[in-house]
Each structure stands twice: as structure tokens, then as C-alpha cells.
Scaffold this active site. Structure first.
Site, short mmCIF file in Angstrom:
data_model
loop_
_atom_site.label_atom_id
_atom_site.label_comp_id
_atom_site.label_asym_id
_atom_site.label_seq_id
_atom_site.Cartn_x
_atom_site.Cartn_y
_atom_site.Cartn_z
N TYR A 92 1.20 -14.49 -6.98
CA TYR A 92 0.67 -13.17 -7.32
C TYR A 92 1.50 -12.54 -8.45
O TYR A 92 0.96 -12.09 -9.46
CB TYR A 92 0.69 -12.26 -6.07
CG TYR A 92 0.71 -10.78 -6.40
CD1 TYR A 92 -0.45 -10.13 -6.78
CD2 TYR A 92 1.91 -10.06 -6.37
CE1 TYR A 92 -0.42 -8.78 -7.12
CE2 TYR A 92 1.95 -8.72 -6.71
CZ TYR A 92 0.78 -8.08 -7.08
OH TYR A 92 0.83 -6.76 -7.42
N ILE A 135 -6.74 1.74 -5.92
CA ILE A 135 -6.23 2.40 -7.13
C ILE A 135 -7.39 2.75 -8.07
O ILE A 135 -7.45 3.85 -8.62
CB ILE A 135 -5.17 1.52 -7.84
CG1 ILE A 135 -4.01 1.18 -6.88
CG2 ILE A 135 -4.62 2.25 -9.07
CD1 ILE A 135 -2.89 0.35 -7.47
N LYS A 151 0.73 -11.57 -12.66
CA LYS A 151 0.98 -10.30 -13.37
C LYS A 151 1.71 -10.58 -14.68
O LYS A 151 1.39 -10.00 -15.72
CB LYS A 151 1.80 -9.34 -12.49
CG LYS A 151 1.04 -8.80 -11.28
CD LYS A 151 -0.09 -7.88 -11.71
CE LYS A 151 -0.94 -7.40 -10.56
NZ LYS A 151 -2.24 -6.85 -10.95
N LYS A 200 -4.38 -9.37 -4.53
CA LYS A 200 -3.05 -8.74 -4.55
C LYS A 200 -2.16 -8.99 -3.33
O LYS A 200 -1.13 -8.34 -3.18
CB LYS A 200 -3.21 -7.24 -4.76
CG LYS A 200 -4.03 -6.57 -3.66
CD LYS A 200 -4.01 -5.07 -3.76
CE LYS A 200 -4.69 -4.43 -2.57
NZ LYS A 200 -4.72 -2.99 -2.56
N ASP A 205 -18.74 -10.02 -10.87
CA ASP A 205 -17.45 -10.68 -10.79
C ASP A 205 -16.98 -10.96 -12.22
O ASP A 205 -17.72 -11.57 -12.99
CB ASP A 205 -17.64 -12.00 -10.02
CG ASP A 205 -16.32 -12.62 -9.63
OD1 ASP A 205 -15.34 -12.45 -10.38
OD2 ASP A 205 -16.29 -13.28 -8.58
N SER A 231 2.84 -4.72 -12.43
CA SER A 231 3.63 -4.37 -11.25
C SER A 231 5.12 -4.51 -11.52
O SER A 231 5.55 -5.36 -12.32
CB SER A 231 3.23 -5.32 -10.11
OG SER A 231 4.18 -5.28 -9.08
N TYR A 234 3.48 -0.66 -12.10
CA TYR A 234 3.54 0.28 -10.97
C TYR A 234 4.69 -0.09 -10.05
O TYR A 234 4.90 -1.26 -9.76
CB TYR A 234 2.29 0.21 -10.08
CG TYR A 234 0.97 0.23 -10.79
CD1 TYR A 234 0.77 0.95 -11.95
CD2 TYR A 234 -0.09 -0.48 -10.25
CE1 TYR A 234 -0.46 0.97 -12.56
CE2 TYR A 234 -1.33 -0.47 -10.84
CZ TYR A 234 -1.51 0.25 -12.01
OH TYR A 234 -2.73 0.26 -12.59
N ASN A 281 1.44 -4.05 3.49
CA ASN A 281 2.26 -3.00 2.89
C ASN A 281 2.70 -1.97 3.93
O ASN A 281 2.06 -1.79 4.97
CB ASN A 281 1.50 -2.31 1.74
CG ASN A 281 1.23 -3.27 0.60
OD1 ASN A 281 0.08 -3.52 0.24
ND2 ASN A 281 2.27 -3.85 0.02
C1 UD1 Z 1 4.66 -5.47 -2.71
C2 UD1 Z 1 4.69 -6.49 -3.81
C3 UD1 Z 1 4.41 -5.80 -5.10
C4 UD1 Z 1 3.09 -5.07 -5.03
C5 UD1 Z 1 3.14 -4.08 -3.89
C6 UD1 Z 1 1.80 -3.42 -3.72
C7 UD1 Z 1 6.36 -8.29 -4.28
C8 UD1 Z 1 7.71 -8.78 -4.00
N1 UD1 Z 1 6.00 -7.11 -3.75
O1 UD1 Z 1 5.77 -4.60 -2.89
O2 UD1 Z 1 4.38 -6.71 -6.15
O3 UD1 Z 1 2.82 -4.43 -6.24
O4 UD1 Z 1 3.45 -4.76 -2.69
O5 UD1 Z 1 1.96 -2.22 -3.08
O6 UD1 Z 1 5.63 -8.95 -4.94
N2 UD1 Z 1 8.16 -3.24 5.15
C9 UD1 Z 1 8.55 -3.19 6.48
N3 UD1 Z 1 7.60 -3.40 7.43
C10 UD1 Z 1 6.30 -3.66 7.13
C11 UD1 Z 1 5.91 -3.71 5.77
C12 UD1 Z 1 6.88 -3.50 4.80
O7 UD1 Z 1 9.72 -2.96 6.78
O8 UD1 Z 1 5.49 -3.86 8.06
C13 UD1 Z 1 9.19 -2.99 4.12
C14 UD1 Z 1 9.39 -4.17 3.18
O9 UD1 Z 1 10.35 -5.03 3.68
C15 UD1 Z 1 9.83 -3.44 1.91
C16 UD1 Z 1 9.12 -2.09 1.97
O10 UD1 Z 1 8.72 -1.92 3.31
O11 UD1 Z 1 11.21 -3.22 1.95
C17 UD1 Z 1 7.90 -2.01 1.09
O12 UD1 Z 1 7.06 -3.13 1.36
P1 UD1 Z 1 5.58 -3.26 0.77
O13 UD1 Z 1 4.82 -2.00 1.03
O14 UD1 Z 1 5.00 -4.53 1.28
O15 UD1 Z 1 5.80 -3.31 -0.81
P2 UD1 Z 1 6.75 -4.29 -1.68
O16 UD1 Z 1 7.06 -5.53 -0.97
O17 UD1 Z 1 7.86 -3.46 -2.23
#
Ligand code: UD1
Length: 342
Positions: free
Chosen positions: A152, A14, A156, A87, A61, A127, A181, A203
Site C-alpha cells: 500500500y 475523504i 503511494k 487503502k 472504475d 500519505s 496526509y 484504524n
Molecule cells: C495507517 C497507515 C497510513 C494510512 C493511515 C490511514 C502505515 C504504516 N500506516 O496509519 O499509511 O494513511 O493508516 O488512516 O502505512 N492502534 C491501536 N489499536 C488499534 C488500531 C490502532 O493501538 O486497534 C494504534 C496503532 O498502533 C497506531 C495508532 O493507533 O499507533 C494509529 O493507527 P492507525 O489508525 O491504524 O493509523 P497508522 O497506522 O498511523
């Protein structure tokens, strides 16, 4: 004279996009990073995109109070955007103290140093995780924060409170904005900067692009039995360049004295819910490929659905998400191919 913005964590995903937008908007930028979760790729990319070879880069740092103090003495800093933090949600559950010590201490040093230097404008990278599993959708800035589900997420919330309290205690000497975000995805249209996850991505979008390029065998979609239209979770995926532009609007708002309160909060999202399955299908369509995916059990800690009401940012900051999900997913794929050398 140009205003100078310090971007802590400015060599990361970011931070590097924000550095580009700030420079293109006419700000001077100082990038500071400890390179704990990135290499020089994005910093070099920022230089290429902006055509600027002289962007100051300080390897440091923010947990080091002396180094933070030196940075503020070496540069005349008008505003700070604080990204420098760990993160990974899952890792924070396993190693909570690593998260508390790093994420809290570094921000504490930034705030303390800003106060010692006679004040500063501070933008904190927060977040939507602070909303937990919302009772009402979409979420506005008035939606209640819920107890964090991970260390985490807790950092925040704590950092938001540290900023709010500092602003109040200094009677406006330090002014602050927290940007909450939603899910930042995609990459710069130049494909010169983007997300560089180390190891297996947590992610969704990096996992998708790595599967498409053949680095991962198969994407697991975590849960298809949620109470949503297609059974998969819904999120508000926000393009990284749109997100970066929100920072320029927020910094300008602070520096031009346009804040209505000395501490403000804005949701940074599109207002558009997209399910995991919809995102996968859109990725396949826009990039004309087939993705290997399967349904898997739910992932612990995931919320069913969350998306933003971005009205406050739209009306107050004059900022609006502009790129379509297709443009964003095409940029994510272009970046994956760029780093794979294809
Ligand atoms: C997470 C964090 C959020 C952080 C963000 C950074 C939590 C609960 N979530 O968000 O704070 O700011 O990452 O981008 O603290 N998924 C799959 N398969 C995968 C990976 C993800 O199905 O291999 C699904 C997850 O179940 C979710 C969606 O994709 O429904 C998004 O997941 P992800 O990209 O990890 O973001 P968040 O969990 O929403």
C-alpha cells in the site's frame, strides 16, 4: 464560469468531505466511484449538506481506460482529485498484486486521459507513510522518503513519482500537487458523512467509536513500551474537515496559477503529536464515557512516532488545521451514533 473538479473515489470517507468543501467554495463537482468500499450513504449525505440534488455521480472504475476516457469526454474537467484506491495496509501485504494493479492502473488511466485531453490539474492523495520511521521530527516535505513497509505504502510512492514524471514530461500541461496526509479522523459536524469501515476496523478511531457503542468488546492499544512519553505511539491526527479544506486551497492554487513549481508536495497535518493513550483519554473526556481498553503487543509495521511540520502548507497555501482534537473526537462519536441510529 464555475470550474469543474472531478473527485475520483468521491463517495468514500475523504472524497465525500472534499466534495462538500469544494461545492461550498463554489466549484462544480463530478463524483466518480466504483463503490468497492462504500455505499450511497456519503454521496446522499453530501447532497443533504450542500442542498444540491444535481451533483453528477458516475459509477465507474478508473482501471477501465475506456470509462475514464468517456468521463473526460462527457464533462469539461478542470482539475482531478484522485482518491480512488485501496487503502488497507495489512491486506496489501497479503494481496500485493491487488494493490499494485488497482492503485497504479487507475492513476495511470487518469494521467493518460488528462494528457490526451490537453492537460489538467491533478491532485494526488498521498500519505505520511512515505516518510517511514523518520529520523528527525517533525517531518518536513524535504524529509527523505524511506522504503515502503507495505505494498500500500509503495503504491503511494509510485503514484507520487508517476505524477512528478508526467508533470515534467508534459512541461506543465499537466500540473500536480501531492498532499501527504497524516492521520485523518473525525466526521462532518452535521454527522451526515463519515467513515464507514467494512468489517473490523484497522484504524484507531473507528475502532474506538465501535468499542464505545458496543460493536467491539475492547480496544487493544498496540504497544506501551515505545520510547515515547507514555510508551504508546504518537501520531498527528488531522480533522477530516480541516483536511478537506486543504484540498480546496490546493485546487484553487492550481487553477489560479499560483503554483511556484509545476509539481508540489505539501504535508497536511496539525504539527501536534498525540499518543494513542492521550487520544483515548481525550475521547473519554469529551464524550463523557468510559472506554474498555487493554494494552496489547506492538502491531507489526507501526512506526514509533510521526508528526508533521505543516509550515509549508500554512505559509504557501494559507491553510491551517483549525479544529481541536476534542471537536474532532466529538464529531467521530456523533457519526458513530448516527450510523447506529441512536
Ligand atoms: C495507517 C497507515 C497510513 C494510512 C493511515 C490511514 C502505515 C504504516 N500506516 O496509519 O499509511 O494513511 O493508516 O488512516 O502505512 N492502534 C491501536 N489499536 C488499534 C488500531 C490502532 O493501538 O486497534 C494504534 C496503532 O498502533 C497506531 C495508532 O493507533 O499507533 C494509529 O493507527 P492507525 O489508525 O491504524 O493509523 P497508522 O497506522 O498511523
Amino acid at each position: 464560469m464555475k470550474k469543474t473538479v472531478l473527485v475520483s473515489g468521491g463517495a468514500g470517507f475523504i472524497g465525500s468531505h472534499v466534495a462538500v468543501e469544494l461545492i461550498q467554495a463554489g466549484y462544480e463537482v463530478v463524483v466518480a466511484d466504483n463503490f468497492s468500499n462504500c455505499d450511497m450513504t456519503c454521496y446522499e449525505g453530501v447532497k443533504k449538506i450542500t442542498g444540491r440534488n444535481d451533483i453528477p455521480l458516475v459509477k465507474m472504475d478508473f482501471c477501465d481506460a475506456e470509462a475514464t476516457e468517456k468521463l473526460f469526454s462527457d464533462y469539461r474537467i478542470d482539475a482531478v482529485i484522485h482518491f480512488a484506491a485501496y487503502k488497507a495496509v495489512g491486506e496489501s501485504v497479503l494481496k500485493p498484486l491487488k494493490y499494485y494493479s488497482n492503485n497504479i492502473q487507475s492513476f495511470l488511466n487518469v494521467l493518460e486521459t488528462a494528457c490526451n485531453h490537453g492537460g489538467c490539474q491533478v491532485l494526488f492523495s498521498s500519505s505520511a507513510t512515505v516518510y517511514g520511521e523518520p529520523e528527525k521530527l517533525p517531518v518536513t516535505e524535504e524529509s527523505p522518503r524511506q522504503s515502503a513497509t507495505s505494498p500500500y505504502g509503495n503504491t503511494k510512492q509510485i503514484c507520487e513519482d508517476m505524477l512528478r514524471d508526467t508533470v515534467h514530461a508534459t512541461e506543465g500541461l499537466v500540473k500536480g500537487i501531492a498532499l501527504r496526509y497524516f492521520n485523518p479522523i473525525g466526521a462532518h459536524p452535521s454527522a451526515l458523512i463519515g467513515e464507514l469501515p467494512r468489517g473490523v476496523p484497522n484504524n484507531l478511531v473507528p475502532f474506538i467509536t465501535q468499542t464505545a457503542i458496543g460493536k467491539r468488546e475492547c480496544l487493544s492499544i498496540f504497544g506501551n513500551d515505545y520510547p515515547t512519553p507514555d510508551g504508546t505511539c504518537q501520531r498527528d491526527y488531522i480533522d477530516i474537515v480541516d483536511l478537506a479544506k486543504a484540498h480546496v486551497c490546493a485546487v484553487t492554487r492550481m487553477l489560479e496559477g499560483k503554483m511556484k513549481q509545476p509539481y508540489e508536495i505539501f504535508n497536511i497535518g496539525t504539527g501536534r503529536p498525540v499518543s494513542v493513550l492521550e487520544l483515548v483519554k481525550a475521547f473519554e473526556k469529551v464524550n463523557n464515557l468510559k472506554l474498555n481498553y487493554k494494552f496489547a503487543p506492538r502491531r507489526a509495521g507501526d512506526v514509533t512516532a510521526i508528526w508533521a511540520d505543516p509550515t509549508h502548507a500554512n505559509e504557501e497555501m494559507g491553510w491551517k488545521a483549525e479544529r481541536t482534537i476534542e471537536q474532532t473526537l466529538a464529531s467521530a462519536w456523533a457519526w458513530e451514533k448516527h450510523i447506529a441510529g441512536k
